[in-house]
Design a protein around this motif. Structure first.
Motif, PDB file in Angstrom:
ATOM      1  N   GLY A   1       1.182  -1.465  -0.085  1.00 42.10           N
ATOM      2  CA  GLY A   1       0.009   0.403  -0.295  1.00 42.10           C
ATOM      3  C   GLY A   1       1.017   1.361  -0.098  1.00 42.10           C
ATOM      4  N   ILE A   2       0.639   2.357   0.012  1.00 40.72           N
ATOM      5  CA  ILE A   2       1.413   3.572  -0.135  1.00 40.72           C
ATOM      6  C   ILE A   2       0.628   4.700   0.965  1.00 40.72           C
ATOM      7  CG2 ILE A   2       2.082   3.316  -3.325  1.00 40.72           C
ATOM      8  CD1 ILE A   2       0.089   5.200  -3.750  1.00 40.72           C
ATOM      9  N   LEU A   3       1.074   5.878   1.029  1.00 44.03           N
ATOM     10  CA  LEU A   3       0.090   7.202   1.648  1.00 44.03           C
ATOM     11  C   LEU A   3      -0.940   7.640   1.479  1.00 44.03           C
ATOM     12  CD1 LEU A   3       0.379   7.440   5.407  1.00 44.03           C
ATOM     13  CD2 LEU A   3       2.074   8.668   4.771  1.00 44.03           C
ATOM     14  N   GLY A   4       0.085   8.062   0.437  1.00 49.98           N
ATOM     15  CA  GLY A   4      -0.215   9.454  -0.178  1.00 49.98           C
ATOM     16  C   GLY A   4      -0.481  10.740   0.308  1.00 49.98           C
ATOM     17  N   GLN A   5      -0.677  11.466  -0.121  1.00 52.06           N
ATOM     18  CA  GLN A   5      -1.025  13.146   0.624  1.00 52.06           C
ATOM     19  C   GLN A   5      -1.702  13.182   2.234  1.00 52.06           C
ATOM     20  OE1 GLN A   5      -2.618  15.521  -2.971  1.00 52.06           O
ATOM     21  NE2 GLN A   5      -1.875  17.095  -1.838  1.00 52.06           N
TER      22      GLN A   5
ATOM     23  N   ALA B   1      -5.311  18.165   4.424  1.00 45.53           N
ATOM     24  CA  ALA B   1      -7.013  18.505   4.390  1.00 45.53           C
ATOM     25  C   ALA B   1      -7.675  18.600   3.406  1.00 45.53           C
ATOM     26  CB  ALA B   1      -7.433  19.352   4.697  1.00 45.53           C
ATOM     27  N   ILE B   2      -9.214  17.608   3.558  1.00 45.48           N
ATOM     28  CA  ILE B   2     -10.194  16.831   2.144  1.00 45.48           C
ATOM     29  C   ILE B   2      -9.788  17.743   1.245  1.00 45.48           C
ATOM     30  CG2 ILE B   2     -12.019  16.609   1.799  1.00 45.48           C
ATOM     31  CD1 ILE B   2     -10.858  13.886   3.174  1.00 45.48           C
ATOM     32  N   LYS B   3     -10.636  19.394   1.296  1.00 45.44           N
ATOM     33  CA  LYS B   3     -10.241  20.076   0.329  1.00 45.44           C
ATOM     34  C   LYS B   3      -8.938  20.198  -0.222  1.00 45.44           C
ATOM     35  CE  LYS B   3      -8.680  23.922   4.006  1.00 45.44           C
ATOM     36  NZ  LYS B   3      -7.504  24.590   2.246  1.00 45.44           N
ATOM     37  N   ASP B   4      -7.714  19.675  -0.322  1.00 45.77           N
ATOM     38  CA  ASP B   4      -6.374  20.341  -0.795  1.00 45.77           C
ATOM     39  C   ASP B   4      -6.070  18.747  -1.264  1.00 45.77           C
ATOM     40  OD1 ASP B   4      -6.484  22.533   0.615  1.00 45.77           O
ATOM     41  OD2 ASP B   4      -5.390  21.947   2.598  1.00 45.77           O
ATOM     42  N   ILE B   5      -6.691  17.816  -1.157  1.00 47.07           N
ATOM     43  CA  ILE B   5      -6.341  16.638  -1.709  1.00 47.07           C
ATOM     44  C   ILE B   5      -6.623  16.769  -3.602  1.00 47.07           C
ATOM     45  CG2 ILE B   5      -6.997  14.201  -2.390  1.00 47.07           C
ATOM     46  CD1 ILE B   5      -8.546  14.100   0.326  1.00 47.07           C
TER      47      ILE B   5
ATOM     48  N   ALA C   1      -5.477  13.354  -8.987  1.00 42.28           N
ATOM     49  CA  ALA C   1      -4.432  12.535  -9.716  1.00 42.28           C
ATOM     50  C   ALA C   1      -3.730  11.854  -8.224  1.00 42.28           C
ATOM     51  CB  ALA C   1      -3.334  13.370 -10.076  1.00 42.28           C
ATOM     52  N   ASN C   2      -3.501  11.934  -6.977  1.00 44.31           N
ATOM     53  CA  ASN C   2      -2.825  11.704  -6.052  1.00 44.31           C
ATOM     54  C   ASN C   2      -4.204  10.386  -4.834  1.00 44.31           C
ATOM     55  OD1 ASN C   2      -2.605  11.884  -2.566  1.00 44.31           O
ATOM     56  ND2 ASN C   2      -0.298  11.272  -4.111  1.00 44.31           N
ATOM     57  N   PHE C   3      -5.161  11.093  -5.199  1.00 41.72           N
ATOM     58  CA  PHE C   3      -6.066  10.602  -4.676  1.00 41.72           C
ATOM     59  C   PHE C   3      -6.609   9.386  -5.243  1.00 41.72           C
ATOM     60  CE2 PHE C   3     -11.118   9.226  -5.175  1.00 41.72           C
ATOM     61  CZ  PHE C   3     -11.130   9.400  -3.813  1.00 41.72           C
ATOM     62  N   ASP C   4      -6.454   8.925  -7.139  1.00 45.89           N
ATOM     63  CA  ASP C   4      -6.489   8.691  -7.724  1.00 45.89           C
ATOM     64  C   ASP C   4      -5.592   6.756  -7.541  1.00 45.89           C
ATOM     65  OD1 ASP C   4      -9.209   9.712  -8.569  1.00 45.89           O
ATOM     66  OD2 ASP C   4      -8.099   9.887 -10.248  1.00 45.89           O
ATOM     67  N   GLU C   5      -4.723   7.724  -7.911  1.00 48.47           N
ATOM     68  CA  GLU C   5      -2.599   7.006  -7.258  1.00 48.47           C
ATOM     69  C   GLU C   5      -3.300   6.178  -6.113  1.00 48.47           C
ATOM     70  OE1 GLU C   5       1.672   6.989  -6.966  1.00 48.47           O
ATOM     71  OE2 GLU C   5       1.041   8.478  -6.651  1.00 48.47           O
ATOM     72  N   VAL C   6      -3.727   6.600  -4.564  1.00 49.20           N
ATOM     73  CA  VAL C   6      -3.994   5.654  -3.538  1.00 49.20           C
ATOM     74  C   VAL C   6      -5.533   4.833  -3.997  1.00 49.20           C
ATOM     75  CG1 VAL C   6      -4.512   6.292  -1.288  1.00 49.20           C
ATOM     76  CG2 VAL C   6      -2.958   7.474  -2.188  1.00 49.20           C
ATOM     77  N   MET C   7      -6.201   5.076  -4.452  1.00 45.17           N
ATOM     78  CA  MET C   7      -6.903   4.571  -4.605  1.00 45.17           C
ATOM     79  C   MET C   7      -6.595   3.297  -4.969  1.00 45.17           C
ATOM     80  SD  MET C   7      -9.419   5.156  -2.228  1.00 45.17           S
ATOM     81  CE  MET C   7     -11.176   5.089  -2.860  1.00 45.17           C
ATOM     82  N   ASN C   8      -5.927   3.616  -6.094  1.00 45.44           N
ATOM     83  CA  ASN C   8      -5.634   2.498  -7.673  1.00 45.44           C
ATOM     84  C   ASN C   8      -4.883   1.411  -6.485  1.00 45.44           C
ATOM     85  OD1 ASN C   8      -5.127   0.812  -9.537  1.00 45.44           O
ATOM     86  ND2 ASN C   8      -3.301   2.225 -10.143  1.00 45.44           N
TER      87      ASN C   8
ATOM     88  N   ARG D   1      -9.536  11.059  11.040  1.00 45.77           N
ATOM     89  CA  ARG D   1      -8.883  11.130  11.488  1.00 45.77           C
ATOM     90  C   ARG D   1      -8.504  13.014  10.562  1.00 45.77           C
ATOM     91  NH1 ARG D   1      -3.437   8.850  14.093  1.00 45.77           N
ATOM     92  NH2 ARG D   1      -5.584   7.769  14.447  1.00 45.77           N
ATOM     93  N   ALA D   2      -8.408  13.851  10.844  1.00 49.82           N
ATOM     94  CA  ALA D   2      -8.101  15.155  10.089  1.00 49.82           C
ATOM     95  C   ALA D   2      -6.571  14.809   9.399  1.00 49.82           C
ATOM     96  CB  ALA D   2      -8.247  16.128  11.497  1.00 49.82           C
ATOM     97  N   LEU D   3      -6.483  15.485   8.394  1.00 48.11           N
ATOM     98  CA  LEU D   3      -5.124  15.222   7.504  1.00 48.11           C
ATOM     99  C   LEU D   3      -4.937  14.283   7.016  1.00 48.11           C
ATOM    100  CD1 LEU D   3      -3.332  17.932   9.596  1.00 48.11           C
ATOM    101  CD2 LEU D   3      -4.878  18.514   7.393  1.00 48.11           C
ATOM    102  N   TRP D   4      -6.026  12.986   6.717  1.00 46.86           N
ATOM    103  CA  TRP D   4      -5.131  12.244   6.783  1.00 46.86           C
ATOM    104  C   TRP D   4      -5.665  11.546   5.233  1.00 46.86           C
ATOM    105  CZ3 TRP D   4      -1.599   8.020   7.834  1.00 46.86           C
ATOM    106  CH2 TRP D   4      -0.787   8.676   9.441  1.00 46.86           C
ATOM    107  N   GLY D   5      -6.599  11.926   5.085  1.00 42.97           N
ATOM    108  CA  GLY D   5      -7.142  12.121   3.533  1.00 42.97           C
ATOM    109  C   GLY D   5      -7.852  11.300   3.180  1.00 42.97           C
ATOM    110  N   SER D   6      -6.858  10.573   1.866  1.00 46.27           N
ATOM    111  CA  SER D   6      -6.454   9.465   0.306  1.00 46.27           C
ATOM    112  C   SER D   6      -6.679   8.260   1.504  1.00 46.27           C
ATOM    113  CB  SER D   6      -6.760   9.936  -0.361  1.00 46.27           C
ATOM    114  OG  SER D   6      -6.575  10.810  -0.844  1.00 46.27           O
ATOM    115  N   TYR D   7      -5.521   8.110   2.301  1.00 52.04           N
ATOM    116  CA  TYR D   7      -5.195   7.435   2.758  1.00 52.04           C
ATOM    117  C   TYR D   7      -6.440   6.719   4.131  1.00 52.04           C
ATOM    118  CZ  TYR D   7      -2.757   4.018   5.247  1.00 52.04           C
ATOM    119  OH  TYR D   7      -1.905   2.756   6.161  1.00 52.04           O
ATOM    120  N   ALA D   8      -7.220   7.597   4.965  1.00 58.71           N
ATOM    121  CA  ALA D   8      -7.944   6.720   5.511  1.00 58.71           C
ATOM    122  C   ALA D   8      -9.308   6.156   4.650  1.00 58.71           C
ATOM    123  CB  ALA D   8      -8.387   8.010   6.329  1.00 58.71           C
TER     124      ALA D   8
END
Length: 254
Positions: free
Chosen positions: A109-113, A116-120, A123-130, A167-174
């Protein structure tokens, strides 16, 4: 998700050669928890299928595993670019050599960015979810027939504390780990009347490269090592856990 509350597994001590005659796949075997688990499974006699994207690091794992009299198949596989055909080709290789799979630990797995959610960034979100979700689904789909060929088999996903509660700031990974826990529960329910059990492990704060990336100012020496939390990983591959499915096991419960 439902968290297994009986913590006896934290002190689990397998019998010598308890995984002998079992075939276990480990993704993320190049480093960290995956490498440690692969070595411990080999010590107990399991034949191994090792997946990793870094050939040099995967070779280092192979060198450790080669100390034990087990068969090993090592395959370079980058989840970032792998296709459904790649996963089915992997399954065909396992089928040709062993005809079944007794266990699979999906540790990559990867951590990604971390932001905050508003700053995701999408492209990074897609990489983490992939890598953290889509690849887990595709790999599980490819392996399910092999797991069902075994008399008793275990599929283990990897989650996180932030997969239990956001948890705040864990965004895509969470979000990806919430999805993994949903996948675990759903598969566990689908196969609850079979000999395949499906669970996930939350390793907790552990001395790994991913933890160092997430917490660069943290003293790693205060953290448990991958080896320290291996009893949970051994328990879920051992037939002693045959009665548990659809749960998360916290390797470091609060």
């Amino acid at each position: 998700m439902a968290v297994w509350q009986n913590h006896d597994y934290l002190h689990f001590q397998p019998q010598t050669n308890s995984l002998e005659n079992k075939v276990i796949l480990v993704s993320g075997a190049s480093d960290g928890l995956g490498r440690c688990a692969a070595i411990e499974y080999a010590k107990l006699g399991a034949d191994l299928v090792l997946l990793g994207r870094n050939r040099d690091k995967l070779t280092q794992t192979m060198e450790k595993v080669s100390q034990y009299p087990v068969q090993t198949l090592a395959i370079d596989l980058d989840f970032a670019s792998a296709t459904a055909e790649d996963y089915h080709s992997l399954a065909a290789n396992i089928e040709a050599q062993w005809h079944r799979l007794d266990g699979a630990l999906l540790s990559a797995g990867i951590l990604g960015q971390l932001c905050a959610i508003k700053d995701i960034q999408i492209a990074n979100f897609d990489e983490v979810m992939n890598i953290n979700v889509r690849s887990q689904l595709l790999l599980a789909q490819a392996l399910l027939p092999l797991l069902n060929n075994a008399p008793s088999s275990s599929l283990v996903f990897t989650t996180s504390t932030v997969g239990h509660a956001g948890r705040a700031l864990w965004g895509s990974y969470a979000m990806s780990k919430f999805a993994v826990e949903g996948l675990t529960q759903t598969l566990g329910d689908e196969y609850k009347d079979t000999t395949l059990r499906v669970n996930c492990i939350n390793p907790g704060a552990t001395r790994t490269q991913m933890r160092a990336q997430a917490k660069p100012d943290e003293d790693p020496m205060v953290l448990k090592t991958p080896l320290d939390i291996m009893p949970t990983y051994l328990y879920l591959m051992d037939d002693a856990s045959a009665h548990i499915t659809g749960y998360c096991l916290d390797a470091q419960p609060k």
